[in-house]
Design a protein around this motif. Structure first.
Motif, PDB file in Angstrom:
ATOM      1  N   VAL A  51       0.853  -1.195   0.000  1.00  0.00           N
ATOM      2  CA  VAL A  51       0.000   0.000   0.000  1.00  0.00           C
ATOM      3  C   VAL A  51       0.885   1.240   0.000  1.00  0.00           C
ATOM      4  CG1 VAL A  51      -0.179  -0.106   2.524  1.00  0.00           C
ATOM      5  CG2 VAL A  51      -1.858   1.218   1.222  1.00  0.00           C
ATOM      6  N   SER A  52       0.552   2.209  -0.839  1.00  0.00           N
ATOM      7  CA  SER A  52       1.350   3.436  -0.899  1.00  0.00           C
ATOM      8  C   SER A  52       1.082   4.283   0.337  1.00  0.00           C
ATOM      9  CB  SER A  52       1.014   4.231  -2.167  1.00  0.00           C
ATOM     10  OG  SER A  52      -0.243   4.863  -2.045  1.00  0.00           O
ATOM     11  N   SER A  53       2.089   5.055   0.733  1.00  0.00           N
ATOM     12  CA  SER A  53       1.955   5.874   1.943  1.00  0.00           C
ATOM     13  C   SER A  53       0.843   6.908   1.794  1.00  0.00           C
ATOM     14  CB  SER A  53       3.284   6.570   2.255  1.00  0.00           C
ATOM     15  OG  SER A  53       3.718   7.355   1.149  1.00  0.00           O
ATOM     16  N   ARG A  54       0.645   7.424   0.571  1.00  0.00           N
ATOM     17  CA  ARG A  54      -0.405   8.429   0.354  1.00  0.00           C
ATOM     18  C   ARG A  54      -1.790   7.803   0.275  1.00  0.00           C
ATOM     19  NH1 ARG A  54      -0.721  11.903  -3.920  1.00  0.00           N
ATOM     20  NH2 ARG A  54       0.381  10.563  -5.388  1.00  0.00           N
ATOM     21  N   THR A  55      -1.846   6.480   0.273  1.00  0.00           N
ATOM     22  CA  THR A  55      -3.130   5.788   0.285  1.00  0.00           C
ATOM     23  C   THR A  55      -3.466   5.321   1.693  1.00  0.00           C
ATOM     24  OG1 THR A  55      -2.650   5.032  -1.955  1.00  0.00           O
ATOM     25  CG2 THR A  55      -4.483   3.983  -0.852  1.00  0.00           C
ATOM     26  N   SER A 171      -3.865   5.953 -10.369  1.00  0.00           N
ATOM     27  CA  SER A 171      -4.479   4.994 -11.287  1.00  0.00           C
ATOM     28  C   SER A 171      -3.493   4.507 -12.353  1.00  0.00           C
ATOM     29  CB  SER A 171      -5.712   5.610 -11.959  1.00  0.00           C
ATOM     30  OG  SER A 171      -5.359   6.792 -12.666  1.00  0.00           O
ATOM     31  N   GLU A 172      -2.517   5.349 -12.725  1.00  0.00           N
ATOM     32  CA  GLU A 172      -1.531   4.931 -13.728  1.00  0.00           C
ATOM     33  C   GLU A 172      -0.651   3.801 -13.187  1.00  0.00           C
ATOM     34  OE1 GLU A 172       0.720   8.101 -15.347  1.00  0.00           O
ATOM     35  OE2 GLU A 172      -1.022   9.200 -16.116  1.00  0.00           O
ATOM     36  N   LYS A 173      -0.202   3.942 -11.949  1.00  0.00           N
ATOM     37  CA  LYS A 173       0.624   2.894 -11.342  1.00  0.00           C
ATOM     38  C   LYS A 173      -0.181   1.615 -11.151  1.00  0.00           C
ATOM     39  CE  LYS A 173       3.819   6.020  -8.973  1.00  0.00           C
ATOM     40  NZ  LYS A 173       4.307   6.501  -7.654  1.00  0.00           N
ATOM     41  N   ALA A 183      -2.458  -8.100  -9.109  1.00  0.00           N
ATOM     42  CA  ALA A 183      -3.765  -7.569  -8.724  1.00  0.00           C
ATOM     43  C   ALA A 183      -3.569  -6.209  -8.059  1.00  0.00           C
ATOM     44  CB  ALA A 183      -4.473  -8.531  -7.771  1.00  0.00           C
ATOM     45  N   ALA A 184      -4.346  -5.221  -8.473  1.00  0.00           N
ATOM     46  CA  ALA A 184      -4.171  -3.870  -7.945  1.00  0.00           C
ATOM     47  C   ALA A 184      -5.499  -3.128  -7.970  1.00  0.00           C
ATOM     48  CB  ALA A 184      -3.123  -3.102  -8.758  1.00  0.00           C
ATOM     49  N   ALA A 185      -5.612  -2.105  -7.150  1.00  0.00           N
ATOM     50  CA  ALA A 185      -6.851  -1.325  -7.085  1.00  0.00           C
ATOM     51  C   ALA A 185      -6.542   0.126  -6.786  1.00  0.00           C
ATOM     52  CB  ALA A 185      -7.786  -1.891  -6.018  1.00  0.00           C
ATOM     53  N   THR A 186      -7.289   1.017  -7.440  1.00  0.00           N
ATOM     54  CA  THR A 186      -7.191   2.449  -7.160  1.00  0.00           C
ATOM     55  C   THR A 186      -8.165   2.778  -6.047  1.00  0.00           C
ATOM     56  OG1 THR A 186      -6.737   2.859  -9.505  1.00  0.00           O
ATOM     57  CG2 THR A 186      -7.305   4.766  -8.149  1.00  0.00           C
ATOM     58  N   MET A 187      -7.686   3.440  -5.013  1.00  0.00           N
ATOM     59  CA  MET A 187      -8.544   3.742  -3.870  1.00  0.00           C
ATOM     60  C   MET A 187      -8.800   5.239  -3.767  1.00  0.00           C
ATOM     61  SD  MET A 187      -7.479   1.006  -0.956  1.00  0.00           S
ATOM     62  CE  MET A 187      -9.169   1.055  -0.362  1.00  0.00           C
ATOM     63  N   PHE A 188     -10.012   5.588  -3.348  1.00  0.00           N
ATOM     64  CA  PHE A 188     -10.417   6.978  -3.233  1.00  0.00           C
ATOM     65  C   PHE A 188     -11.015   7.231  -1.853  1.00  0.00           C
ATOM     66  CE2 PHE A 188     -10.926   5.630  -7.635  1.00  0.00           C
ATOM     67  CZ  PHE A 188     -10.253   6.613  -8.337  1.00  0.00           C
TER      68      PHE A 188
END
Length: 235
Positions: A51-55, A171-173, A183-188
């Protein structure tokens, strides 16, 4: 993992060498940071979630400083506020719930391994890591593995960690990861205030084409609902 190798096809410039030394020093600083929460041995068969730190944390205000005032102001701000925990981000309730599952399973089955292993991905300057660590300790999160990408694509790192799921706001990454079979997901962040449980892990699956064959869905799209109902009666 985060080592930067000089370009073998061309001689490195003095500026490149300086940046490499700065990054090596920053990485060493970051790698020496430890959380206060004791961690059991790394499980062999855990689901690895990067998980990215900004997420994981809400860093919108900090990002604005970075974009409008530059990296020096950004780092200075983070250092000045290193004892102020970052606010939870889009992935926070999910990560917290995963850790609660691990905790509950350890209580029920003391000899069992954890099911989920969290890796924090960040391209932040290492000194910002102090605030990240303090925030992790503040929220009692069990995260001991950190990956600094140095602004590079996370794909190589995700593969090295044998990542099963990658969560990011970019979303690009996320698209890059999916193209590489990860497997990946964009979170908002939700637009409205929502009370999400951090003690229960709730997972919803799309039945069509995920749990079950997409045959029926294809019939609906091609021939309409009437043909779909006839097909369902026959099967």
């Amino acid at each position: 993992m985060s080592e930067i190798k000089p370009n073998e096809s061309a001689p490195a410039t003095t500026e490149d060498n300086g940046e490499e030394k700065d990054w090596a020093a920053a990485k060493a600083f970051f790698d020496n940071l430890k959380t206060h929460k004791p961690r059991p041995p790394k499980p062999r068969y855990a689901v690895t979630i990067a998980v990215s730190s900004r997420t994981l944390f809400n860093m919108v205000a900090e990002r604005k400083i970075y974009e409008e005032e530059g990296v020096e102001k950004y780092v200075a701000y983070q250092l000045e506020n290193e004892n102020e925990p970052l606010k939870p981000g889009a992935a926070f309730p999910f990560v917290k719930a995963l850790m609660n599952v691990n905790s509950r399973l350890r209580k029920l089955y003391p000899d069992s391994e954890e099911l989920f292993d969290i890796v924090l991905m960040t391209n932040n300057h290492a000194q910002v890591g102090v605030r990240l660590i303090n925030s992790i300790n503040h929220y009692d999160l069990t995260i001991e593995r950190f990956c600094m990408t140095g602004g590079q694509s996370p794909i190589g790192y995700l593969k090295a960690y044998m990542t099963n799921l990658y969560l990011s706001k970019d979303s690009e990454k996320v698209g890059e990861a999916i193209e590489e079979g990860i497997a990946a997901a964009t979170m908002f962040m939700p637009k409205t205030e929502m009370q999400l449980s951090d003690t229960q892990l709730r997972v919803a699956f799309d039945g069509d084409a995920v749990l079950f064959s997409d045959e029926s869905e294809i019939i609906v799209k091609k021939h309409g609902l009437d043909t779909f109902f006839e097909h369902e009666k026959e099967v």
